[in-house]
Scaffold this motif. Structure first.
Motif, PDB file in Angstrom:
ATOM      1  N   ALA A  37       0.686  -1.257   0.032  1.00 12.84           N
ATOM      2  CA  ALA A  37      -0.012   0.080   0.121  1.00 12.84           C
ATOM      3  C   ALA A  37       0.927   1.346  -0.109  1.00 12.84           C
ATOM      4  CB  ALA A  37      -1.111   0.244   1.158  1.00 12.84           C
ATOM      5  N   PHE A  38       1.923   1.124   0.810  1.00 12.30           N
ATOM      6  CA  PHE A  38       2.851   2.340   0.707  1.00 12.30           C
ATOM      7  C   PHE A  38       4.129   2.392  -0.383  1.00 12.30           C
ATOM      8  CE2 PHE A  38       0.821   2.389   4.976  1.00 12.30           C
ATOM      9  CZ  PHE A  38       0.704   3.697   5.013  1.00 12.30           C
ATOM     10  N   HIS A  39       4.110   1.544  -1.171  1.00  8.46           N
ATOM     11  CA  HIS A  39       4.961   1.618  -2.261  1.00  8.46           C
ATOM     12  C   HIS A  39       4.251   1.597  -3.617  1.00  8.46           C
ATOM     13  CE1 HIS A  39       7.378   0.159   1.197  1.00  8.46           C
ATOM     14  NE2 HIS A  39       8.523   0.757   0.396  1.00  8.46           N
ATOM     15  N   PRO A  40       5.264   1.973  -4.677  1.00  6.66           N
ATOM     16  CA  PRO A  40       4.637   2.090  -6.131  1.00  6.66           C
ATOM     17  C   PRO A  40       4.072   0.610  -6.542  1.00  6.66           C
ATOM     18  CG  PRO A  40       6.503   3.431  -5.904  1.00  6.66           C
ATOM     19  CD  PRO A  40       6.256   2.648  -4.556  1.00  6.66           C
ATOM     20  N   PRO A  41       3.277   0.583  -7.558  1.00  7.18           N
ATOM     21  CA  PRO A  41       2.796  -0.691  -7.978  1.00  7.18           C
ATOM     22  C   PRO A  41       3.956  -1.680  -8.242  1.00  7.18           C
ATOM     23  CG  PRO A  41       1.405   0.880  -8.994  1.00  7.18           C
ATOM     24  CD  PRO A  41       2.742   1.680  -8.244  1.00  7.18           C
ATOM     25  N   GLU A  42       4.930  -1.275  -8.989  1.00  9.46           N
ATOM     26  CA  GLU A  42       6.113  -2.120  -9.175  1.00  9.46           C
ATOM     27  C   GLU A  42       6.787  -2.893  -8.262  1.00  9.46           C
ATOM     28  OE1 GLU A  42       7.809   2.292  -9.830  1.00  9.46           O
ATOM     29  OE2 GLU A  42       5.844   0.962  -9.998  1.00  9.46           O
ATOM     30  N   PHE A  43       6.345  -2.279  -6.870  1.00  7.54           N
ATOM     31  CA  PHE A  43       7.180  -3.023  -5.834  1.00  7.54           C
ATOM     32  C   PHE A  43       6.160  -4.080  -4.982  1.00  7.54           C
ATOM     33  CE2 PHE A  43       9.637   0.776  -6.403  1.00  7.54           C
ATOM     34  CZ  PHE A  43      10.846   0.291  -6.349  1.00  7.54           C
ATOM     35  N   SER A  44       4.994  -4.224  -5.626  1.00  8.04           N
ATOM     36  CA  SER A  44       4.023  -5.207  -5.003  1.00  8.04           C
ATOM     37  C   SER A  44       4.584  -6.751  -5.053  1.00  8.04           C
ATOM     38  CB  SER A  44       2.704  -5.047  -5.671  1.00  8.04           C
ATOM     39  OG  SER A  44       2.834  -5.513  -7.056  1.00  8.04           O
ATOM     40  N   THR A  45       5.461  -6.868  -5.905  1.00  6.08           N
ATOM     41  CA  THR A  45       5.792  -8.371  -6.080  1.00  6.08           C
ATOM     42  C   THR A  45       7.499  -8.439  -5.913  1.00  6.08           C
ATOM     43  OG1 THR A  45       6.279  -8.241  -8.540  1.00  6.08           O
ATOM     44  CG2 THR A  45       4.139  -8.852  -7.738  1.00  6.08           C
ATOM     45  N   ARG A  46       8.114  -7.406  -5.216  1.00  8.84           N
ATOM     46  CA  ARG A  46       9.451  -7.669  -5.112  1.00  8.84           C
ATOM     47  C   ARG A  46       9.868  -6.705  -3.793  1.00  8.84           C
ATOM     48  NH1 ARG A  46      12.722  -3.762  -7.876  1.00  8.84           N
ATOM     49  NH2 ARG A  46      11.391  -2.199  -9.309  1.00  8.84           N
ATOM     50  N   PHE A  47      10.730  -7.018  -3.221  1.00  7.84           N
ATOM     51  CA  PHE A  47      11.339  -6.296  -1.917  1.00  7.84           C
ATOM     52  C   PHE A  47      12.614  -5.638  -2.211  1.00  7.84           C
ATOM     53  CE2 PHE A  47      13.527  -5.916   2.042  1.00  7.84           C
ATOM     54  CZ  PHE A  47      12.841  -5.294   2.945  1.00  7.84           C
ATOM     55  N   GLU A  48      12.620  -4.102  -1.915  1.00 14.31           N
ATOM     56  CA  GLU A  48      13.880  -3.545  -1.877  1.00 14.31           C
ATOM     57  C   GLU A  48      13.975  -2.799  -0.929  1.00 14.31           C
ATOM     58  OE1 GLU A  48      14.618  -1.022  -5.489  1.00 14.31           O
ATOM     59  OE2 GLU A  48      14.484  -2.916  -6.638  1.00 14.31           O
ATOM     60  N   LEU A  49      14.882  -2.444  -0.028  1.00 13.64           N
ATOM     61  CA  LEU A  49      15.184  -1.950   1.269  1.00 13.64           C
ATOM     62  C   LEU A  49      14.804  -0.406   1.200  1.00 13.64           C
ATOM     63  CD1 LEU A  49      15.768  -2.244   4.255  1.00 13.64           C
ATOM     64  CD2 LEU A  49      18.228  -1.875   3.653  1.00 13.64           C
ATOM     65  N   PHE A  50      15.302   0.262   0.017  1.00  7.80           N
ATOM     66  CA  PHE A  50      15.249   1.734  -0.022  1.00  7.80           C
ATOM     67  C   PHE A  50      14.222   1.792  -0.852  1.00  7.80           C
ATOM     68  CE2 PHE A  50      19.441   0.860   1.624  1.00  7.80           C
ATOM     69  CZ  PHE A  50      19.478   1.520   2.755  1.00  7.80           C
ATOM     70  N   ALA A  51      13.126   1.289  -1.271  1.00 10.60           N
ATOM     71  CA  ALA A  51      12.203   1.431  -2.106  1.00 10.60           C
ATOM     72  C   ALA A  51      11.402   2.932  -1.688  1.00 10.60           C
ATOM     73  CB  ALA A  51      11.223   0.359  -2.106  1.00 10.60           C
ATOM     74  N   LEU A  53       8.574   5.466  -0.778  1.00 12.86           N
ATOM     75  CA  LEU A  53       7.230   5.473  -0.202  1.00 12.86           C
ATOM     76  C   LEU A  53       6.499   6.380  -1.064  1.00 12.86           C
ATOM     77  CD1 LEU A  53       8.141   5.605   3.505  1.00 12.86           C
ATOM     78  CD2 LEU A  53       7.626   3.737   2.400  1.00 12.86           C
ATOM     79  N   THR A  54       5.191   6.184  -1.069  1.00 12.40           N
ATOM     80  CA  THR A  54       4.052   7.142  -1.449  1.00 12.40           C
ATOM     81  C   THR A  54       2.767   6.718  -1.108  1.00 12.40           C
ATOM     82  OG1 THR A  54       3.161   7.555  -3.694  1.00 12.40           O
ATOM     83  CG2 THR A  54       3.780   5.014  -3.428  1.00 12.40           C
ATOM     84  N   LEU A  55       1.911   7.911  -0.925  1.00 17.32           N
ATOM     85  CA  LEU A  55       0.545   7.917  -0.735  1.00 17.32           C
ATOM     86  C   LEU A  55      -0.473   7.920  -1.828  1.00 17.32           C
ATOM     87  CD1 LEU A  55       0.671  10.318   2.230  1.00 17.32           C
ATOM     88  CD2 LEU A  55       0.605   7.752   2.514  1.00 17.32           C
ATOM     89  N   GLU A  56       0.223   7.652  -2.916  1.00 15.59           N
ATOM     90  CA  GLU A  56      -0.713   7.573  -4.355  1.00 15.59           C
ATOM     91  C   GLU A  56      -1.761   6.466  -4.262  1.00 15.59           C
ATOM     92  OE1 GLU A  56      -0.404   7.727  -9.183  1.00 15.59           O
ATOM     93  OE2 GLU A  56       1.626   7.697  -7.784  1.00 15.59           O
ATOM     94  N   ASN A  57      -1.168   5.466  -3.658  1.00 18.36           N
ATOM     95  CA  ASN A  57      -2.229   4.346  -3.873  1.00 18.36           C
ATOM     96  C   ASN A  57      -3.656   4.566  -3.137  1.00 18.36           C
ATOM     97  OD1 ASN A  57      -0.245   2.769  -5.324  1.00 18.36           O
ATOM     98  ND2 ASN A  57       0.648   1.861  -3.525  1.00 18.36           N
ATOM     99  N   PHE A  58      -3.286   5.351  -1.933  1.00 21.14           N
ATOM    100  CA  PHE A  58      -4.563   5.820  -0.947  1.00 21.14           C
ATOM    101  C   PHE A  58      -5.304   6.558  -1.797  1.00 21.14           C
ATOM    102  CE2 PHE A  58      -1.404   4.142   1.869  1.00 21.14           C
ATOM    103  CZ  PHE A  58      -2.207   3.351   2.627  1.00 21.14           C
TER     104      PHE A  58
END
Length: 275
Positions: A37-51, A53-58
């Motif tokens: 929820a707090f990251h861009p859509p491209e990070f929904s299937t992968r984890f990156e420590l310094f990805a 943050l965004t509130l755009e999804n909300f």
């Protein structure tokens, strides 16, 4: 002595390990929902420590569905149901706890029998009843079958039976009527139980999905849980980032409420003798 305590120590280790495993299984979906929820859509299937943050999804979730209307419907629904349940369950529990009347045992057994009936079994008959009285596709149609609660009656009866009868007598000597005794003696003493039952009732009806889905057809009457299905029926496929954001928006009030009243929640069930 060491041989005696060794199995106990091993059992304690296994219990602790099992508790941690269950905790991880419970928290993993929630952690994934928060991450997505707090990251861009491209990070929904992968984890990156310094990805990033965004509130755009909300914001996208709020704009994709009439969440303001869904929140209003849900708030009105759970508030009206809880108010009716507290009044009806309080009166019934007081009668069962302090009055003797013909057939009391049988009537209370029938109340307890309702605890064994799954609500889903009554869906067809409840739907027919709502249709006959002409309130389908409305908030009253969602709440009417739940205006009384066998669980609430049982819980409050257990609490009222622990109140000393001397308090009744003292209040009646002062000229209090039965309803005044109930309001001024029993209700204040049962306040923690009311808080716990309120959390149970609100959480159940806040999350209830099947009955509202069946009995409503329009946005004007649908609660949050039914509104969430909008995000899983798009032509572009499933967007997990917006689904997780919408889910967190829906669950946030319940999580906040439980964190605020968790101590009263646990203590009240301990006082009522329910595990």
């Amino acid at each position: 002595m060491s041989d005696v305590y060794a199995p106990r120590g091993l059992a304690r280790i296994l219990e602790t390990a099992g508790a941690w495993l269950l905790a991880l299984l419970w928290i993993a979906p929630l952690a994934y929902a928060v991450w997505t929820a707090f990251h861009p859509p491209e990070f929904s299937t992968r984890f990156e420590l310094f990805a990033p943050l965004t509130l755009e999804n909300f914001a996208r979730a709020w704009e994709a569905a009439p969440f303001a209307r869904y929140f209003l419907n849900t708030f009105v629904l759970v508030t009206v149901i809880l108010a009716c349940q507290l009044v009806l369950c309080t009166l019934a529990a007081f009668a069962f706890a302090r009055y003797a009347f013909p057939g009391q045992t049988l009537v209370f057994a029938l109340v307890l029998a309702q605890l064994m009936i799954m609500p889903d079994v009554l869906i067809v008959e409840n739907y027919r009843t709502m249709g006959r009285i002409g309130i389908l596709d409305s908030i009253p149609a969602i709440g009417l079958p739940y205006m009384a609660s066998a669980f609430g009656i049982f819980l409050l009866r257990q609490t009222f039976k622990t109140v000393p009868r001397e308090l009744d007598d003292a209040a009646r000597v002062e000229g209090a009527t039965p309803l005044q005794v109930l309001w001024r003696v029993y209700v204040p003493l049962g306040r923690p139980v009311y808080v716990a039952y309120g959390l149970v009732s609100v959480s159940y009806h806040w999350n209830n999905f099947l009955w509202p889905l069946i009995v409503t057809n329009s946005v004007e009457a649908r609660p949050l849980t039914v509104g969430l299905q909008v995000f899983s029926s798009t032509d572009q496929g499933v967007d997990w980032s917006i689904i997780c954001a919408a889910t967190l928006l829906t669950a946030a009030p319940l999580l906040i409420g439980f964190l605020l009243f968790q101590r009263q929640f646990v203590q009240s069930f301990m006082r009522a003798g329910i595990k």
